[in-house]
Design a protein around this motif. Structure first.
Motif, PDB file in Angstrom:
ATOM      1  N   GLN A  29       4.360  19.101  48.577  1.00 45.50           N
ATOM      2  CA  GLN A  29       4.540  18.196  49.720  1.00 45.50           C
ATOM      3  C   GLN A  29       3.947  16.811  49.457  1.00 45.50           C
ATOM      4  O   GLN A  29       4.284  15.852  50.139  1.00 45.50           O
ATOM      5  CB  GLN A  29       3.946  18.807  50.975  1.00 45.50           C
ATOM      6  CG  GLN A  29       4.753  20.016  51.425  1.00 45.50           C
ATOM      7  CD  GLN A  29       4.160  20.723  52.616  1.00 45.50           C
ATOM      8  OE1 GLN A  29       2.947  20.854  52.718  1.00 45.50           O
ATOM      9  NE2 GLN A  29       5.015  21.180  53.511  1.00 45.50           N
ATOM     10  N   PRO A  68      11.103  21.985  47.976  1.00 43.98           N
ATOM     11  CA  PRO A  68      11.381  21.747  49.399  1.00 43.98           C
ATOM     12  C   PRO A  68      12.611  22.502  49.891  1.00 43.98           C
ATOM     13  O   PRO A  68      12.658  22.946  51.041  1.00 43.98           O
ATOM     14  CB  PRO A  68      11.605  20.237  49.484  1.00 43.98           C
ATOM     15  CG  PRO A  68      10.921  19.673  48.293  1.00 43.98           C
ATOM     16  CD  PRO A  68      11.029  20.732  47.235  1.00 43.98           C
ATOM     17  N   GLN A  89      10.955  19.529  55.833  1.00 41.93           N
ATOM     18  CA  GLN A  89      10.748  19.640  54.392  1.00 41.93           C
ATOM     19  C   GLN A  89      11.248  18.421  53.621  1.00 41.93           C
ATOM     20  O   GLN A  89      11.233  18.405  52.403  1.00 41.93           O
ATOM     21  CB  GLN A  89      11.442  20.905  53.868  1.00 41.93           C
ATOM     22  CG  GLN A  89      11.040  22.166  54.576  1.00 41.93           C
ATOM     23  CD  GLN A  89       9.544  22.393  54.664  1.00 41.93           C
ATOM     24  OE1 GLN A  89       8.795  21.983  53.790  1.00 41.93           O
ATOM     25  NE2 GLN A  89       9.104  23.041  55.717  1.00 41.93           N
TER      26      GLN A  89
END
Length: 93
Positions: A29, A68, A89
């Motif tokens: 992330q 993701p 995401q």
């Protein structure tokens, strides 16, 4: 002359690639770059790229780019709406 890829070298590379993949899995992330994955594996960026591609079949960048999508798929499997899962995401539709 051809270099012999010994079992010890293969095991060492496996451990390093595993460390790089674990780092990417834990930090995807944050959009880590090759340098960060290489540091986590104790390798130079060039060697990390080469060894990871040999073991995984894709570069660390392509692996990190796929994470993701996997997280969005998991969110969909748990009942999230498509646009919500994609937005959370940061997946392009």
């Amino acid at each position: 002359t051809a270099t012999i890829y010994t079992l010890d070298a293969a095991a060492r590379d496996f451990d390093r690639v595993s460390a790089a993949l674990a780092f990417l899995g834990d930090h995807w992330q944050d959009h880590p770059d090759l340098d960060a994955a290489a540091r986590a594996a104790g390798l130079s960026p060039h060697h990390c790229q080469r060894v990871s591609t040999r073991w995984v079949g894709v570069s660390p960048k392509k692996h990190a780019d796929a994470l993701p999508h996997g997280a969005a798929r998991a969110a969909l499997d748990h009942g999230a709406w498509l646009l919500d899962a994609a937005r959370r995401q940061r997946v392009a539709l």
